[in-house]
Write an enzyme that holds these catalytic residues in place. Structure first.
Site, mmCIF file in Angstrom:
data_model
loop_
_atom_site.group_PDB
_atom_site.id
_atom_site.type_symbol
_atom_site.label_atom_id
_atom_site.label_comp_id
_atom_site.label_asym_id
_atom_site.label_seq_id
_atom_site.Cartn_x
_atom_site.Cartn_y
_atom_site.Cartn_z
ATOM 1 N N THR A 127 0.675 -1.111 0.354
ATOM 2 C CA THR A 127 0.069 0.088 -0.032
ATOM 3 C C THR A 127 0.974 1.328 0.463
ATOM 4 O OG1 THR A 127 -1.991 0.654 1.279
ATOM 5 C CG2 THR A 127 -0.336 -0.165 2.195
ATOM 6 N N TYR A 167 -2.250 0.421 10.361
ATOM 7 C CA TYR A 167 -2.650 -0.399 8.788
ATOM 8 C C TYR A 167 -1.031 -0.301 8.367
ATOM 9 C CZ TYR A 167 -3.384 -1.027 4.293
ATOM 10 O OH TYR A 167 -3.624 -0.871 2.822
#
Length: 344
Positions: A127, A167
Site C-alpha cells: 500500500t 495499518y
C-alpha cells in the site's frame, strides 16, 4: 504464459477480478479466502458461475490452515497475495487483528511457499500507506485541489518509509518480510505499493474503497461524509490496469525479484474527492450534498505514485482513463443496486 496461480483473498474485489482475468488466459486458478469480508460470498458465487476454479476456505492468520492448503496443491507457479485487513480506521480500533492478518498472515504465506513451492513467483499487494503522512513534502493549493509543490512525477520508491498508523505498520512489516525472503531464501517475490484501485465487484464502504463507496452511496441514497476538506488528491487505477501489471511481473519474475513498485494511476490519472463527486453528479444527474468530518489519522492531502520504475522494468502503464473507469463503475453499481443494498 500460464500455469497454476493461487490467489489469497480470492473472493475479494481484486481477487475476483484477478481470478477471472487469469482464468481467461489459460491459468489454473485456486482461490483461498475465509469469506469474512462483506461481498466475498457474493463474489465467490459470481466466479463459480463463470470460471472453473478450486476454492479453499482458510484464514491466513492460522499457519496450519495455510500449510495444509499449500500441501494439498500440485505445482504452484504464482501466488497472488491479496488477503488483508485493508482499512486504516479498523487498524486503529483493533491493531492486534490488523497485525495478525497483514503481518503474521504474510509470514505464513511466505513460509508455506518456502516449503511447498519455492520456485513460484509471489505478488504481494502492499500500500502507499507505507510512506505515512509525508509531512516533510511541500504541498500547495492549485485550482481547488492539493498538489505537490515539487514532485512533478509523484512519489518514487526511494521516498522514506514512515508507517503512520497500525495499518501502515502491518503492511510495511509484511512488505519487509517479502523483500527479505527474496534476499535470504531466494524466493521470487515482488511487492506493489498500490494506490486507490477501483472497479467492478468492489463492495466499497466508508472507510475503504472510496471511489466505489461514493458511487454506491450516491445511487443507493446513502449519506456521504468527506473526512477533511475534499480537496485531497489521489492517483486512481482501474483494476484492469492493475491486473496487466501483475501479469507483467509474473512474466519477469527473475528480473524483478525482491523489488517493490509504486503502482497507481500516476500523475495522469488523479482525482480529488470533490472532483469524483462532480463526475458522479454529471454521470447520474444526482445532486450530492456531502457532510464533512475531521481528517483521518495518517491521511495524506496528496498522494500520487511515480510509476516510472514500473514503466521501465515491467513495460507497463495505465490505459483506462479516469472518466471512462468511473463511468464503468457507475454502470456496474447501477446494474447491481439490489445486491449492493443487501450487502452493504
Amino acid at each position: 504464459m500460464s500455469g497454476h496461480i493461487l490467489i489469497t483473498g480470492g473472493a475479494g474485489f481484486i481477487g475476483a477480478n484477478a481470478a477471472r482475468y487469469f482464468s481467461g488466459r489459460g491459468w489454473q486458478v485456486t482461490l483461498l479466502d475465509n469469506l469474512s469480508r462483506r461481498g466475498a460470498a457474493q463474489n465467490l458465487e459470481w466466479l463459480r458461475s463463470r470460471i472453473n476454479a478450486a476454492f479453499i476456505r482458510a484464514d491466513v492468520r492460522f499457519q496450519q490452515e495455510i500449510e495444509a492448503a499449500f500441501a494439498a496443491q500440485g505445482g504452484i507457479d504464482a501466488v497472488l497475495h491479496l488477503a488483508a485487513q485493508v482499512a486504516v480506521t479498523t487498524s486503529v480500533a483493533d491493531p492486534r487483528s490488523d497485525f495478525e492478518i497483514n503481518a503474521l498472515g504474510t509470514l505464513n504465506i511466505l513460509e508455506a511457499m518456502r516449503r511447498y513451492c519455492p520456485e513460484a513467483v509471489l505478488l504481494n499487494a502492499s500500500t502507499n500507506k507505507v510512506y505515512g503522512k509525508m509531512q516533510e513534502v511541500q504541498i500547495e493549493l492549485d485550482a481547488g485541489r492539493w498538489r505537490y509543490a515539487e514532485l512533478a512525477d509523484g512519489v518514487g520508491e526511494t521516498a522514506a518509509l514512515d508507517f503512520h498508523s497500525p495499518y501502515g505498520c502491518s503492511k510495511g512489516a509484511a512488505e519487509r518480510y517479502v523483500s527479505d525472503y527474496s534476499r535470504i531464501y531466494g524466493l521470487r517475490t515482488v511487492s506493489f505499493r498500490q494506490s486507490c484501485i477501483y472497479g467492478p465487484r468492489q463492495f466499497g464502504v466508508e472507510d475503504q474503497g472510496w471511489v466505489a463507496w461514493f458511487i454506491i452511496a450516491a445511487l443507493l441514497g446513502r449519506p456521504i461524509t468527506i473526512f477533511g476538506d475534499g480537496r485531497q488528491v489521489r492517483d486512481v487505477l482501474h483494476v484492469d490496469d492493475l491486473l496487466r501489471c501483475y501479469e507483467a511481473a509474473i512474466e519477469r519474475g527473475d528480473a524483478v525479484a525482491g523489488l517493490a513498485f509504486n503502482i497507481g494511476g500516476g500523475p495522469t490519472h488523479t482525482l480529488s474527492l470533490l472532483e469524483l463527486l462532480q463526475l458522479i453528479e454529471a454521470r447520474t444527474g444526482i445532486a450530492l450534498e456531502p457532510a464533512f468530518g475531521d481528517e483521518r489519522p495518517g491521511d495524506q492531502k496528496v498522494y500520487i505514485s511515480d510509476i516510472r520504475l514500473a514503466a521501465e522494468r515491467l513495460e507497463w502503464c495505465p490505459e483506462v482513463a479516469v472518466e471512462d473507469g468511473v463511468g464503468r463503475l457507475v454502470e456496474w453499481v447501477d446494474a447491481n443496486r439490489e445486491l449492493l443494498a443487501e450487502t452493504i
